[in-house]
Design a protein around this motif. Sequence first.
Motif, PDB file in Angstrom:
ATOM      1  N   ALA A 178       0.854  -1.190   0.000  1.00  7.88           N
ATOM      2  CA  ALA A 178       0.000   0.000   0.000  1.00  7.88           C
ATOM      3  C   ALA A 178       0.886   1.235   0.000  1.00  7.88           C
ATOM      4  O   ALA A 178       2.103   1.159   0.207  1.00  7.88           O
ATOM      5  N   ASP A 179       0.260   2.408  -0.195  1.00  5.70           N
ATOM      6  CA  ASP A 179       1.044   3.638  -0.161  1.00  5.70           C
ATOM      7  C   ASP A 179       1.585   3.885   1.240  1.00  5.70           C
ATOM      8  O   ASP A 179       2.712   4.342   1.408  1.00  5.70           O
ATOM      9  N   SER A 212      -4.320   1.097   6.072  1.00  6.48           N
ATOM     10  CA  SER A 212      -3.537   1.354   4.865  1.00  6.48           C
ATOM     11  C   SER A 212      -4.285   2.360   4.008  1.00  6.48           C
ATOM     12  O   SER A 212      -5.479   2.600   4.207  1.00  6.48           O
ATOM     13  N   GLU A 261      -4.841   3.334  -0.155  1.00  3.87           N
ATOM     14  CA  GLU A 261      -4.656   2.948  -1.553  1.00  3.87           C
ATOM     15  C   GLU A 261      -5.212   4.060  -2.419  1.00  3.87           C
ATOM     16  O   GLU A 261      -6.153   4.759  -2.040  1.00  3.87           O
ATOM     17  N   SER A 319      -5.976   5.282  -6.763  1.00  5.50           N
ATOM     18  CA  SER A 319      -6.004   4.911  -8.168  1.00  5.50           C
ATOM     19  C   SER A 319      -4.844   5.586  -8.896  1.00  5.50           C
ATOM     20  O   SER A 319      -4.253   6.548  -8.398  1.00  5.50           O
ATOM     21  N   GLN A 357     -13.940  -6.050  -4.195  1.00  2.00           N
ATOM     22  CA  GLN A 357     -12.497  -5.909  -4.240  1.00  2.00           C
ATOM     23  C   GLN A 357     -11.836  -6.708  -3.123  1.00  2.00           C
ATOM     24  O   GLN A 357     -10.827  -7.393  -3.335  1.00  2.00           O
ATOM     25  N   GLU A 391      -9.260  -9.987  -3.529  1.00  5.15           N
ATOM     26  CA  GLU A 391      -7.933 -10.045  -2.921  1.00  5.15           C
ATOM     27  C   GLU A 391      -7.776 -11.269  -2.025  1.00  5.15           C
ATOM     28  O   GLU A 391      -6.660 -11.776  -1.867  1.00  5.15           O
ATOM     29  N   SER A 409     -13.859   1.188   5.378  1.00  6.01           N
ATOM     30  CA  SER A 409     -13.238   1.950   4.297  1.00  6.01           C
ATOM     31  C   SER A 409     -13.819   3.362   4.249  1.00  6.01           C
ATOM     32  O   SER A 409     -15.012   3.564   4.477  1.00  6.01           O
ATOM     33  N   TYR A 452      -9.176   7.830  -3.583  1.00  2.00           N
ATOM     34  CA  TYR A 452      -8.390   7.454  -2.411  1.00  2.00           C
ATOM     35  C   TYR A 452      -9.243   6.561  -1.515  1.00  2.00           C
ATOM     36  O   TYR A 452     -10.435   6.815  -1.333  1.00  2.00           O
ATOM     37  N   GLU A 453      -8.623   5.550  -0.932  1.00  2.00           N
ATOM     38  CA  GLU A 453      -9.341   4.679  -0.005  1.00  2.00           C
ATOM     39  C   GLU A 453      -8.490   4.439   1.243  1.00  2.00           C
ATOM     40  O   GLU A 453      -7.381   3.912   1.166  1.00  2.00           O
ATOM     41  N   ARG A 503      -8.251   2.170   4.413  1.00  2.37           N
ATOM     42  CA  ARG A 503      -8.726   0.856   4.826  1.00  2.37           C
ATOM     43  C   ARG A 503      -8.322   0.584   6.274  1.00  2.37           C
ATOM     44  O   ARG A 503      -7.148   0.711   6.620  1.00  2.37           O
TER      45      ARG A 503
END
Length: 260
Positions: free
Chosen positions: A106-107, A121, A123, A125, A151, A155, A218, A228-229, A231
């Motif tokens: 993740a970012d 986390s 995430e 796009s 989603q 995963e 989320s 932007y998400e 989590r």
Amino acid sequence: MAIILDSLLPPSRPALPTRFSTPFPSSASCLCTRRNQLITAFSIPRRNAMALILSSSCIFSDVGLHDEIAFAEPSSSVEFREYIDTFDGYSLKYPQNWIQVRGAGADIFFRDPFVLDENLSVEMSSPSSSRYKTVEDLGPPEEAGKKVLKQYLTEFMSTRLGVRRESNILSTSSRVADYGKLYYQVEVNIKSYANTNELAVMPQDRVSRLEWDRRYLSVLGVENNRLYELRLQTPESVFVEEENDLRQVMDSFRVNKVFG
């Protein structure tokens, strides 16, 4: 560019040249938070105990660009630290005792050092392939919730024999932040079951057991033409204890305009 700091003020948008983290609170904060934690340490089962341990190792330091002050939200059992990413354009608050894990895909990724299944986390796009204007591009919150759950299940797909998932959308909602930005919030539960002996010939020998039971929260927002998400994941067994803190993290999430 990301900054990790503690602040008494609402999220701001400092523009510092590099990723910067100042882990040491100021001496005034250290003395203040130690007194508060000593009073309440024995009434809070886990989080406050960890905060007390951290406070006992406070280091008085004048090094840094500005003072760093640990703060506790009203009605919260833990102190929070602020993370600001001015390069990608988002900010959030997270429990002070959570640790950052690098290379998690993740970012940004933080997790509880004691309950490893409890983490957060962010995430985003791709900036080159997405053209989001508002979170409403996902449809109403209910449709966004279905996409979020799909989603997650994608995963968690497994090639193991005898594994099955049970999932449920618990709630979907929208909220408008104090500065007018619209966000969607989605809450789901996912349970994973696996057979104790997936290679057994007789069905009665393949007993299904619960592997894990987790709550996923989320927060979705759009800025800079990107989705932007945030989590959040926590075991259902500790959700009631941690709910207030997790919802404060959700409410703190901001997506910000990136200039330049």
